[in-house]
Enzyme design. Sequence first.
Site, PDB file in Angstrom:
ATOM      1  N   ASP A 172      -6.906 -10.645   7.919  1.00  0.00           N
ATOM      2  CA  ASP A 172      -6.117 -11.869   8.095  1.00  0.00           C
ATOM      3  C   ASP A 172      -5.764 -12.130   9.559  1.00  0.00           C
ATOM      4  O   ASP A 172      -4.898 -12.965   9.847  1.00  0.00           O
ATOM      5  CB  ASP A 172      -4.847 -11.819   7.224  1.00  0.00           C
ATOM      6  CG  ASP A 172      -4.017 -10.567   7.482  1.00  0.00           C
ATOM      7  OD1 ASP A 172      -4.329  -9.810   8.420  1.00  0.00           O
ATOM      8  OD2 ASP A 172      -3.049 -10.342   6.727  1.00  0.00           O
ATOM      9  N   ASP A 173      -6.430 -11.427  10.478  1.00  0.00           N
ATOM     10  CA  ASP A 173      -6.101 -11.603  11.902  1.00  0.00           C
ATOM     11  C   ASP A 173      -7.128 -12.437  12.644  1.00  0.00           C
ATOM     12  O   ASP A 173      -8.325 -12.169  12.576  1.00  0.00           O
ATOM     13  CB  ASP A 173      -5.967 -10.234  12.572  1.00  0.00           C
ATOM     14  CG  ASP A 173      -4.725  -9.533  12.096  1.00  0.00           C
ATOM     15  OD1 ASP A 173      -3.657  -9.814  12.661  1.00  0.00           O
ATOM     16  OD2 ASP A 173      -4.815  -8.756  11.129  1.00  0.00           O
ATOM     17  N   LYS A 227       2.007  -6.345   9.833  1.00  0.00           N
ATOM     18  CA  LYS A 227       1.359  -5.239  10.525  1.00  0.00           C
ATOM     19  C   LYS A 227       1.032  -5.596  11.975  1.00  0.00           C
ATOM     20  O   LYS A 227       1.015  -6.761  12.326  1.00  0.00           O
ATOM     21  CB  LYS A 227       0.081  -4.928   9.795  1.00  0.00           C
ATOM     22  CG  LYS A 227      -0.115  -3.494   9.366  1.00  0.00           C
ATOM     23  CD  LYS A 227       1.013  -2.840   8.627  1.00  0.00           C
ATOM     24  CE  LYS A 227       1.660  -3.651   7.551  1.00  0.00           C
ATOM     25  NZ  LYS A 227       0.860  -4.546   6.810  1.00  0.00           N
ATOM     26  N   GLY A 277       6.145 -17.737  28.764  1.00  0.00           N
ATOM     27  CA  GLY A 277       5.284 -17.365  29.897  1.00  0.00           C
ATOM     28  C   GLY A 277       4.261 -16.308  29.571  1.00  0.00           C
ATOM     29  O   GLY A 277       3.278 -16.142  30.284  1.00  0.00           O
ATOM     30  N   ASN A 278       4.503 -15.539  28.491  1.00  0.00           N
ATOM     31  CA  ASN A 278       3.597 -14.454  28.126  1.00  0.00           C
ATOM     32  C   ASN A 278       3.745 -14.219  26.628  1.00  0.00           C
ATOM     33  O   ASN A 278       4.874 -14.186  26.129  1.00  0.00           O
ATOM     34  CB  ASN A 278       4.008 -13.192  28.914  1.00  0.00           C
ATOM     35  CG  ASN A 278       2.946 -12.109  28.850  1.00  0.00           C
ATOM     36  OD1 ASN A 278       2.530 -11.699  27.781  1.00  0.00           O
ATOM     37  ND2 ASN A 278       2.511 -11.651  30.018  1.00  0.00           N
ATOM     38  N   TYR A 327      10.913  -6.190   8.896  1.00  0.00           N
ATOM     39  CA  TYR A 327       9.491  -6.178   8.553  1.00  0.00           C
ATOM     40  C   TYR A 327       8.907  -7.590   8.588  1.00  0.00           C
ATOM     41  O   TYR A 327       9.370  -8.488   7.926  1.00  0.00           O
ATOM     42  CB  TYR A 327       9.264  -5.585   7.157  1.00  0.00           C
ATOM     43  CG  TYR A 327       7.803  -5.680   6.805  1.00  0.00           C
ATOM     44  CD1 TYR A 327       6.888  -4.855   7.463  1.00  0.00           C
ATOM     45  CD2 TYR A 327       7.323  -6.617   5.909  1.00  0.00           C
ATOM     46  CE1 TYR A 327       5.541  -4.968   7.204  1.00  0.00           C
ATOM     47  CE2 TYR A 327       5.981  -6.728   5.639  1.00  0.00           C
ATOM     48  CZ  TYR A 327       5.099  -5.898   6.295  1.00  0.00           C
ATOM     49  OH  TYR A 327       3.763  -6.019   6.056  1.00  0.00           O
ATOM     50  N   ASP A 361      -7.540  -4.111  11.032  1.00  0.00           N
ATOM     51  CA  ASP A 361      -6.565  -4.763  10.139  1.00  0.00           C
ATOM     52  C   ASP A 361      -5.978  -3.729   9.183  1.00  0.00           C
ATOM     53  O   ASP A 361      -6.651  -2.780   8.805  1.00  0.00           O
ATOM     54  CB  ASP A 361      -7.244  -5.896   9.344  1.00  0.00           C
ATOM     55  CG  ASP A 361      -6.220  -6.736   8.585  1.00  0.00           C
ATOM     56  OD1 ASP A 361      -5.100  -6.916   9.115  1.00  0.00           O
ATOM     57  OD2 ASP A 361      -6.528  -7.210   7.474  1.00  0.00           O
ATOM     58  N   ARG A 402       1.399  -2.803   1.904  1.00  0.00           N
ATOM     59  CA  ARG A 402       2.782  -3.069   2.289  1.00  0.00           C
ATOM     60  C   ARG A 402       3.191  -2.304   3.546  1.00  0.00           C
ATOM     61  O   ARG A 402       4.359  -1.962   3.733  1.00  0.00           O
ATOM     62  CB  ARG A 402       3.741  -2.757   1.130  1.00  0.00           C
ATOM     63  CG  ARG A 402       3.468  -3.650  -0.067  1.00  0.00           C
ATOM     64  CD  ARG A 402       4.337  -3.377  -1.257  1.00  0.00           C
ATOM     65  NE  ARG A 402       3.904  -4.209  -2.378  1.00  0.00           N
ATOM     66  CZ  ARG A 402       4.293  -5.460  -2.576  1.00  0.00           C
ATOM     67  NH1 ARG A 402       5.143  -6.024  -1.763  1.00  0.00           N
ATOM     68  NH2 ARG A 402       3.832  -6.151  -3.597  1.00  0.00           N
ATOM     69  N   ASP A 458      -1.912 -12.879  13.332  1.00  0.00           N
ATOM     70  CA  ASP A 458      -2.073 -13.269  11.930  1.00  0.00           C
ATOM     71  C   ASP A 458      -1.334 -14.598  11.782  1.00  0.00           C
ATOM     72  O   ASP A 458      -0.106 -14.640  11.859  1.00  0.00           O
ATOM     73  CB  ASP A 458      -1.459 -12.175  11.034  1.00  0.00           C
ATOM     74  CG  ASP A 458      -1.533 -12.517   9.550  1.00  0.00           C
ATOM     75  OD1 ASP A 458      -1.861 -13.676   9.222  1.00  0.00           O
ATOM     76  OD2 ASP A 458      -1.250 -11.623   8.735  1.00  0.00           O
ATOM     77  N   HIS A 462      -3.427 -11.468   1.968  1.00  0.00           N
ATOM     78  CA  HIS A 462      -3.590 -10.953   3.334  1.00  0.00           C
ATOM     79  C   HIS A 462      -5.021 -10.455   3.580  1.00  0.00           C
ATOM     80  O   HIS A 462      -5.254  -9.646   4.459  1.00  0.00           O
ATOM     81  CB  HIS A 462      -2.633  -9.782   3.571  1.00  0.00           C
ATOM     82  CG  HIS A 462      -1.178 -10.146   3.535  1.00  0.00           C
ATOM     83  ND1 HIS A 462      -0.531 -10.747   4.597  1.00  0.00           N
ATOM     84  CD2 HIS A 462      -0.234  -9.991   2.573  1.00  0.00           C
ATOM     85  CE1 HIS A 462       0.750 -10.932   4.293  1.00  0.00           C
ATOM     86  NE2 HIS A 462       0.952 -10.481   3.066  1.00  0.00           N
ATOM     87  N   TYR A 476      -1.656 -17.931   3.098  1.00  0.00           N
ATOM     88  CA  TYR A 476      -0.551 -17.020   2.826  1.00  0.00           C
ATOM     89  C   TYR A 476       0.059 -16.449   4.113  1.00  0.00           C
ATOM     90  O   TYR A 476      -0.652 -15.974   4.992  1.00  0.00           O
ATOM     91  CB  TYR A 476      -1.015 -15.877   1.910  1.00  0.00           C
ATOM     92  CG  TYR A 476       0.185 -15.139   1.400  1.00  0.00           C
ATOM     93  CD1 TYR A 476       1.059 -15.756   0.510  1.00  0.00           C
ATOM     94  CD2 TYR A 476       0.500 -13.883   1.886  1.00  0.00           C
ATOM     95  CE1 TYR A 476       2.202 -15.131   0.092  1.00  0.00           C
ATOM     96  CE2 TYR A 476       1.644 -13.238   1.470  1.00  0.00           C
ATOM     97  CZ  TYR A 476       2.502 -13.871   0.570  1.00  0.00           C
ATOM     98  OH  TYR A 476       3.651 -13.257   0.172  1.00  0.00           O
TER      99      TYR A 476
HETATM  100  C1  F6R Z   1      -0.069  -7.173   4.919  1.00  0.00           C
HETATM  101  C2  F6R Z   1      -0.255  -6.073   4.017  1.00  0.00           C
HETATM  102  C3  F6R Z   1      -0.140  -6.324   2.579  1.00  0.00           C
HETATM  103  C4  F6R Z   1       1.207  -6.877   2.169  1.00  0.00           C
HETATM  104  C5  F6R Z   1       1.294  -7.004   0.642  1.00  0.00           C
HETATM  105  C6  F6R Z   1       2.592  -7.623   0.167  1.00  0.00           C
HETATM  106  O1  F6R Z   1      -0.558  -6.904   6.184  1.00  0.00           O
HETATM  107  O2  F6R Z   1      -0.497  -4.994   4.414  1.00  0.00           O
HETATM  108  O3  F6R Z   1      -0.407  -5.136   1.881  1.00  0.00           O
HETATM  109  O4  F6R Z   1       2.251  -6.075   2.655  1.00  0.00           O
HETATM  110  O5  F6R Z   1       0.247  -7.834   0.178  1.00  0.00           O
HETATM  111  O6  F6R Z   1       2.743  -8.831   0.819  1.00  0.00           O
HETATM  112  P1  F6R Z   1       3.973  -9.810   0.567  1.00  0.00           P
HETATM  113  O7  F6R Z   1       5.219  -9.018   0.804  1.00  0.00           O
HETATM  114  O8  F6R Z   1       3.747 -10.880   1.585  1.00  0.00           O
HETATM  115  O9  F6R Z   1       3.853 -10.299  -0.841  1.00  0.00           O
HETATM  116 MG    MG Z   2      -3.529  -8.288   9.398  1.00  0.00          MG
HETATM  117 MG    MG Z   3      -1.027 -11.254   6.788  1.00  0.00          MG
END
Ligand code: F6R
Ligand code: MG
Ligand code: MG
Length: 365
Positions: free
Chosen positions: A53-54, A231, A104-105, A228, A132, A265, A12, A19, A91
Amino acid sequence: MSKTTLSVIKADVGGYVGHSASHPEILKCAQGVLRGAKKKGLIKDFHVTACGDDLELIMTHTRGEDNHEIHELTWNIFLKCTNLAKKLGLYGAGQDILSDSFTGNVKGLGPGVAEMEIEERPSEPIVIFMADKTSPGAWSYPLYEIFADPFNTAGLIIDPKLHDGFKFEVLDIHSNEIVEFSTPEELYDMLVFVGAPEHYGIRKVFRKDGEIAAVASSQKVNLIAGRYVGKDDPVMIVRTQSGFPAVGEVLEPFATPHLVAGWMRGSHMGPLMPVAVRQATPSRFDGPPRVIALGFQIKDCMLVGPRDMFDDPSFDKAREMANEIANYMRSLGPFEPHRLPLEQMEYTTLPQVKKKLKTRFKKIS
Ligand code: F6R
Ligand code: MG
Ligand code: MG
């Protein structure tokens, strides 16, 4: 003929909007670099896509797994795309890029990786799954269904080439130890572990003759970073047909959307909805979690495809079912099992709230 390596590496690097998806310019940027790498002969072929978002980089080459040059190439793509994401104000730009330097990896630096080196069969049909808003544990149920459940995979009973069963490599995500199980003999032992997908994940599946059948990414970004950071949104590669489960047996578990961790989240359970690539844009409550499946024929190290495997009316019901389950789970609001158990939540205010209310807790006899 040299062996073929299939590398699926993802990160991501920034979301559009929030996201929910990837920006088309990000995909173009990755394609540009990979086109150059193909011209130079570093890779043989590639396909770029996105799941939510990946950013997903699918590559074939002859350099083997964990190859320095391939990993460096992808690392540089993620850095370049991160810069572009910053420019576009996307974002969480660089969300999965956890280090300033390449060692290297890419494993351990944030991106997710699934790679397999194979001796190509005359026809080599494979399916690549990408998800995702979930975690690597999401693959355990479908991998069990595909390679160990005769109610899913008819070939386990009626195809002599599958009848011996498969071997599963299971990872203890917390201790980083692996253990192998042979099925069907050790089915019950294995299920004790893999039934807890946020602790034990199926990482690889082999045929009994040692031939690789499936590989899943097992990185846990939040464990790597110790805090954190997003994901793990996993990927997996599955070989199919003649000696492996049929394409339809490999897709079948996704007809029943199972509950996975990672919605809103990273702290909620929700159904894993199988969708076409164009629908891999989790929006409702940042979800529900999505999975896409791209099918390819690999020939002489080239990718013939993709076919968008869930872009099919036979998965309409699964999507409907996922929406119904999503409605029900949402109705539970902040209560488990919609909200994850305390120790699995990626966001929590518990310590602060506990601290604030400390003096109000009274012992009872
Ligand atoms: C991201 C995800 C979203 C975020 C949420 C809050 O992979 O699962 O649900 O956790 O949109 O995002 P922030 O903390 O960046 O505002
Ligand atoms: Mg994602
Ligand atoms: Mg994201």
